[in-house]
Structure formats: C-alpha cells, structure tokens
Design a protein around this motif. Structure first.
Motif, PDB file in Angstrom:
ATOM      1  N   ARG A  64       9.002   3.065  23.503  1.00  0.00           N
ATOM      2  CA  ARG A  64      10.407   3.475  23.387  1.00  0.00           C
ATOM      3  C   ARG A  64      10.514   4.990  23.357  1.00  0.00           C
ATOM      4  O   ARG A  64       9.775   5.658  22.613  1.00  0.00           O
ATOM      5  N   LEU A  65      11.434   5.526  24.131  1.00  0.00           N
ATOM      6  CA  LEU A  65      11.681   6.961  24.146  1.00  0.00           C
ATOM      7  C   LEU A  65      12.290   7.378  22.815  1.00  0.00           C
ATOM      8  O   LEU A  65      13.310   6.825  22.391  1.00  0.00           O
ATOM      9  N   THR A  66      11.685   8.348  22.143  1.00  0.00           N
ATOM     10  CA  THR A  66      12.169   8.796  20.840  1.00  0.00           C
ATOM     11  C   THR A  66      12.683  10.230  20.850  1.00  0.00           C
ATOM     12  O   THR A  66      13.449  10.628  19.969  1.00  0.00           O
ATOM     13  N   TYR A  67      12.244  11.028  21.822  1.00  0.00           N
ATOM     14  CA  TYR A  67      12.659  12.434  21.889  1.00  0.00           C
ATOM     15  C   TYR A  67      12.396  12.941  23.298  1.00  0.00           C
ATOM     16  O   TYR A  67      11.423  12.536  23.943  1.00  0.00           O
ATOM     17  N   VAL A  68      13.274  13.830  23.777  1.00  0.00           N
ATOM     18  CA  VAL A  68      13.087  14.388  25.120  1.00  0.00           C
ATOM     19  C   VAL A  68      13.723  15.768  25.205  1.00  0.00           C
ATOM     20  O   VAL A  68      14.758  16.031  24.588  1.00  0.00           O
ATOM     21  N   GLU A  69      13.080  16.660  25.927  1.00  0.00           N
ATOM     22  CA  GLU A  69      13.655  17.959  26.276  1.00  0.00           C
ATOM     23  C   GLU A  69      13.543  18.134  27.781  1.00  0.00           C
ATOM     24  O   GLU A  69      12.526  17.772  28.387  1.00  0.00           O
TER      25      GLU A  69
END
Length: 273
Positions: free
Chosen positions: A211-216
């Motif tokens: 699961r994606l939890t953080y992105v920049e």
C-alpha cells in the motif's frame, strides 16, 4: 510490530497520491508539529527550511500587491496564515489533512486562552480541487504545501489561476529540483550526485502489503515554469534562497553544509493577467 518501509521510484497517479497524502499527514500531524513547531512558530510565515520569512522577503505583503482576501493551500497548522492575519490580511487557510487542521485548531484555542486573537478560518479541501468560485482571491500561496505532493501539479496551477482575480498573485515554495539528483542526507555524503536530475519518477513509500503510504513528486525547473505559463499565469520571479548563517538547524536533507553550495528551496512568484 512495526511494518517495513519499501522505497521505490515508480509511477503514482493523482487519486492514489491524494489518498496516501491525506492518510500520512493525518497520522503524522502531531509528531510533525512536535518536531518542527519550534522552528515554524505558531504565527510566523516561514518559506522553507532555510528560515527566510515573509517579513523579510515581502513576496505577498510587499508593494504592488492588490488588496483583497488571500488563500493558503496546504496550510498545515496555519502558521503562515496566522501571521498574515496579524498583519491585517483577510486570509483563509486550507489543507487536505484533517489531522493538520486539528493542529491548527489546537493552536488557535491555546492562543485564545492566552490573549484576545481571533482564529484563522480553516477549510479542509484538496489543493487541486478548490471549492471556491472564479476570481475569489487577490492572492494564493503555499509554503511547501500541495505542489510536491500531487501527481497533477499542473492542475494545482490551473486551480490557483482560476480562483485568482486579475492581477492576483500566486506564490509557492517547494523543494528545489536539483536536490533530487543528490541523496537526502544533510552531511558531506549528500553532496555527490547519485541519480539523474531528469528522472521525474516520484519517490514512493509502501508498506509490507504494497500500500502506498507516502509520495513526493519531482519536476524539473523547466517543467515547473511550463506548468505555470500553461495555467495562464505570468512568471514574475524565481527565487533560490541562500542558506543564512543564522540557521544552524538540520531538517532532513536540508542543512548548512548543503545549503552553502546547493539550493534546497525554490520559490515561484506568478501573477494572473
């Protein structure tokens, strides 16, 4: 048991990015304020980790700014908006994260108990889908909010332009694109290029379940300029603030060591025709 963080550089769409950001900032809001609250203050307008303030730079409050209400997007705990309100500016603070806005409410309640100061109006909303009518504001701004955290940053530019009045100003600070070529380390090890500046795949963190939890999201300087112009805005200035001698604090990969030779922040100033 704490889950592992799995880092990758791969494609992340707008919807997935928004969902991950709301969850991450809701979860981390308290810890973020505990760690950075002393540096940011409760009613100080800081443009970035270098520590330059709006009182010093005058990008929104300087000469030539049209009168009228101001909107902050990605406001976090609303420190910047609170400072503007103290200067007599009619300002509204907005953020995607209810957790961050809860921090803003807690600050306002504490300040109300200590002195007679009105709280800043707060609205929870997505900075790429603003719930305001066309030409509602004389200025829109964000200090490290929204722009680096959305896949479709061009849409943010269009929304800012849409809600601006003619002659209105959009100012935003974000990570300087050159930093993406270097490791996110504050010491000398952060001064060696390790990847291509032109690789604009986002930095993504996922848990053990994928699961994606953080992105920049990364854009080159040219891409940022093109997004601004395509939104119908006129680019007025690009500021690459130097690291001031007074600031000895490290913040992630930002530091005096790196700041002496590399820009960590870029600030874009644009106006609607």
């Amino acid at each position: 048991m704490n889950e592992s963080v799995h880092v990758s550089r791969d494609s992340v769409g707008q919807s997935a990015s928004v969902t991950a950001q709301r969850s991450w900032w809701d979860r981390e809001a308290g810890d973020y304020y505990a760690e950075h609250g002393a540096f940011l203050g409760d009613d100080v307008f800081v443009w970035g980790p270098e520590g330059w303030t709006e009182a010093e730079l005058g990008l929104l409050t300087g000469a030539g700014m049209p009168p009228g209400p101001v909107l902050e997007i990605g406001a976090g705990a609303a420190q910047c908006s609170r400072w503007l309100a103290g200067q007599g500016v009619d300002v509204v603070a907005s953020d995607l994260s209810g957790g961050m806005l809860a921090q803003a409410v807690a600050i306002d309640r504490r300040r109300l108990a200590q002195a007679s100061c009105a709280p800043v109006p707060l609205i929870q909303c997505d900075g790429s889908r603003l719930p305001f009518g066309d030409a509602s504001f004389a200025a829109v701004f964000t200090a490290y909010g929204v722009v680096p955290f959305v896949a479709d940053s061009a849409r943010v530019m269009r929304e800012a332009a849409r809600v601006l009045r003619p002659g209105g100003r959009f100012v935003f600070s974000t990570t300087h694109p050159i930093r993406w070529a270097f490791p996110d380390e504050p010491g000398p090890e952060g001064l060696t290029v390790v990847q291509s500046y032109f690789d604009t795949r986002p930095y993504a963190e996922r848990d053990d379940h994928g699961r994606l939890t953080y992105v920049e999201h990364h854009r080159t300087l040219g891409q940022r300029v093109r997004e601004i112009v395509a939104a119908g805005l006129r680019l007025v200035d690009v500021i690459e603030p130097e690291w001031p001698e007074r600031n000895t604090q490290e913040w992630g990969g930002w530091s005096p060591t790196r700041g002496a030779v590399l820009p960590g922040t870029v600030i874009f100033v644009a106006e609607r025709a």
